[in-house]
Design a protein around this motif. Structure first.
Motif, short mmCIF file in Angstrom:
data_model
loop_
_atom_site.label_atom_id
_atom_site.label_comp_id
_atom_site.label_asym_id
_atom_site.label_seq_id
_atom_site.Cartn_x
_atom_site.Cartn_y
_atom_site.Cartn_z
N ARG A 64 22.54 94.99 8.16
CA ARG A 64 21.86 95.24 6.92
C ARG A 64 23.10 95.79 6.03
NH1 ARG A 64 18.18 99.00 6.72
NH2 ARG A 64 18.33 98.33 4.46
N ALA A 65 23.97 96.73 7.09
CA ALA A 65 25.38 97.88 6.45
C ALA A 65 26.48 96.96 6.54
CB ALA A 65 25.14 99.24 6.76
N ARG B 194 21.05 96.74 -4.67
CA ARG B 194 19.75 98.29 -3.95
C ARG B 194 20.65 99.57 -4.85
NH1 ARG B 194 24.30 97.11 0.07
NH2 ARG B 194 25.48 99.07 -0.08
N ALA B 195 21.64 98.79 -5.67
CA ALA B 195 21.58 100.15 -6.93
C ALA B 195 22.78 102.18 -6.29
CB ALA B 195 20.48 100.97 -7.53
N ALA B 196 22.74 101.53 -4.71
CA ALA B 196 23.61 102.83 -3.85
C ALA B 196 24.81 102.14 -3.92
CB ALA B 196 23.19 103.02 -3.37
N PRO B 197 25.78 103.00 -3.30
CA PRO B 197 27.48 102.99 -2.58
C PRO B 197 26.79 101.85 -1.33
CG PRO B 197 27.22 104.91 -3.65
CD PRO B 197 25.79 104.52 -3.88
N GLU B 198 25.58 102.35 -0.73
CA GLU B 198 25.74 101.95 0.84
C GLU B 198 24.22 101.89 0.54
OE1 GLU B 198 27.60 104.17 3.76
OE2 GLU B 198 29.45 104.02 2.96
N ALA B 199 24.11 100.59 2.43
CA ALA B 199 22.52 100.24 2.58
C ALA B 199 22.00 101.99 3.43
CB ALA B 199 22.50 99.05 4.03
N THR C 46 24.36 106.27 12.95
CA THR C 46 23.05 106.00 12.19
C THR C 46 22.24 105.21 12.73
OG1 THR C 46 23.80 106.55 10.33
CG2 THR C 46 21.45 105.94 10.41
N THR C 47 22.21 104.22 13.13
CA THR C 47 20.88 103.19 14.06
C THR C 47 21.01 103.43 15.24
OG1 THR C 47 21.81 101.94 12.77
CG2 THR C 47 20.41 100.50 14.36
N LEU C 48 21.95 104.29 16.06
CA LEU C 48 21.55 104.68 17.08
C LEU C 48 20.75 105.78 17.53
CD1 LEU C 48 24.77 102.95 19.35
CD2 LEU C 48 22.71 101.93 19.37
N GLY C 49 21.04 106.93 16.71
CA GLY C 49 20.93 107.84 16.54
C GLY C 49 21.46 109.22 17.74
N LEU C 50 22.83 108.88 17.28
CA LEU C 50 23.62 109.49 17.83
C LEU C 50 24.05 110.98 16.70
CD1 LEU C 50 25.65 106.74 19.92
CD2 LEU C 50 24.30 108.52 20.60
N ARG D 247 30.38 104.14 11.43
CA ARG D 247 28.92 105.34 10.76
C ARG D 247 27.57 104.76 11.07
NH1 ARG D 247 31.92 105.83 6.41
NH2 ARG D 247 30.52 104.71 4.85
N SER D 248 27.76 103.14 10.67
CA SER D 248 26.05 102.61 10.57
C SER D 248 25.51 102.47 12.24
CB SER D 248 26.47 101.17 10.53
OG SER D 248 26.98 100.86 8.93
N PHE D 249 26.34 102.13 13.08
CA PHE D 249 25.98 102.48 14.16
C PHE D 249 26.13 103.36 14.84
CE2 PHE D 249 28.06 98.25 14.87
CZ PHE D 249 27.33 97.14 15.85
#
Length: 337
Positions: free
Chosen positions: A33-34, A206-211, A74-78, A70-72
């Motif tokens: 998604r990102a 999405r009106a924001a820089p990142e998902a 966040t999604t992996l909760g690390l 950074r996306s990994f």
């Protein structure tokens, strides 16, 4: 941040390849998604996570390398830390240092950003080799030695490093010893026109820089996935095939330095991770063939005359994969029941 601030996982719970595959696939979809239009690159990075290795993302600026890492995380909760590598960065800026505490009258160790789960070494080839080498022990042994004291790193621990092409101004070539510590190298590449248009539309909508991504896992899950990978079987004929691929890099006339035994270990471990991602508990020849270039190309050095002809190590590795006979196997790609 202190070393004990990073959550240490508990004993991994039992998990089947099918369960690990389902969870890992959900992580890929969420990160997608990102990071739009880079399914192959995302899958390779996730294979590095599953296989317990480190990933080098090498490509031009502005293609989403930092966003990917950074996306990994966040999604992996690390737990996540980022180091911007610059020419004036010192080794202690990576590992930490002991400083004098006036209140206690003792030297107190202040951990560096390497004490984390996922470390982003951003533009690693913009700092001199001395500072690059500060990561060698951490990447090889998951520990850091400072002032004679050895301190373990978090579990899981991995490095995702980004690098600009060496032709860019202000870059240093990564030493062979540093490159060999990376389990695989990933290239992002430009988006196709339709994918780039979709990426722009998603940004506008999405009106924001990142998902904003959801956390779908945690350190315990990553450790459990890696335990599943360690139970994946690989037949002797496929081990011989991996040895043949690595050996071909040492005998190829266009290669001056072939892949090390660590390259064979990386190839086999990544193939086992690919099997898990596919829901299997065994490796098939296609796993090794698909990962030979990402696992081995950055470990070989071409003869100098090929630089002028702009021949790439990826091209030579693809030629090697095409030339080494693929073993027949009784296994099939069907997911076991």
């Amino acid at each position: 941040m202190r070393t004990n601030d990073v959550t240490q996982p508990s004993v991994p719970r039992p998990m089947t390849p099918a369960q690990a595959s389902e969870q890992a696939a959900a992580v890929l979809r969420e990160v997608g998604r990102a990071v739009v239009g880079k399914e192959e690159a995302l899958e390779l990075v996730l294979l590095g996570v599953l296989a317990g290795g480190h990933v080098l993302v090498e490509d031009l600026p502005g293609l989403g390398k930092t966003l990917l890492a950074r996306s990994f995380a966040t999604t992996l909760g690390l737990d996540f830390r980022r180091i911007q590598f610059t020419p004036d960065l010192l080794p202690s800026d990576v590992t930490g240092a002991s400083l004098y505490d006036r209140r206690s009258g003792a030297m107190v160790f202040h951990p560096g950003p390497v004490f984390t789960h996922l470390l982003l070494a951003d533009e690693i080839n913009r700092t001199p080799p001395k500072t690059q080498a500060a990561l060698l022990e951490a990447m090889a042994e998951s520990q850091v030695t400072v002032d004679g004291a050895t301190r373990p790193l978090a579990d899981p621990f991995m490095v995702i490093a980004t690098a600009n092409p060496v032709e860019y101004e202000g870059t240093y070539s990564l030493p062979e010893a540093q490159l060999d510590r990376f389990q695989l190298r990933v290239r992002m590449g430009y988006l196709a026109a339709g994918e780039e248009r979709a990426m722009l539309r998603a940004r506008v909508d999405r009106a924001a820089p990142e998902a904003v991504l959801d956390r779908l896992a945690g350190p315990d899950d990553v450790v459990a996935w890696r335990a599943v990978v360690e139970r994946v079987e690989i037949d002797d004929d496929l081990l011989a095939y991996a040895v043949a691929l690595v050996g071909a890099t040492r005998d190829h006339p266009q290669i001056s330095i072939g892949a090390s035994p660590r390259g064979g270990l990386a190839l086999v471990q990544l193939a086992r991770a690919r099997a898990v991602l596919d829901g299997r508990d065994f490796v098939i020849p296609e796993d090794l063939k698909a990962l030979a270039v990402p696992a081995l190309a950055h470990r070989v050095s071409l003869r100098p005359e090929l630089w002028v002809r702009e021949v790439s190590t990826d091209e030579v590795l693809r030629e090697i994969v095409a030339g080494v006979a693929t073993p027949s196997t009784r296994r099939t790609a069907a997911v076991p029941s």
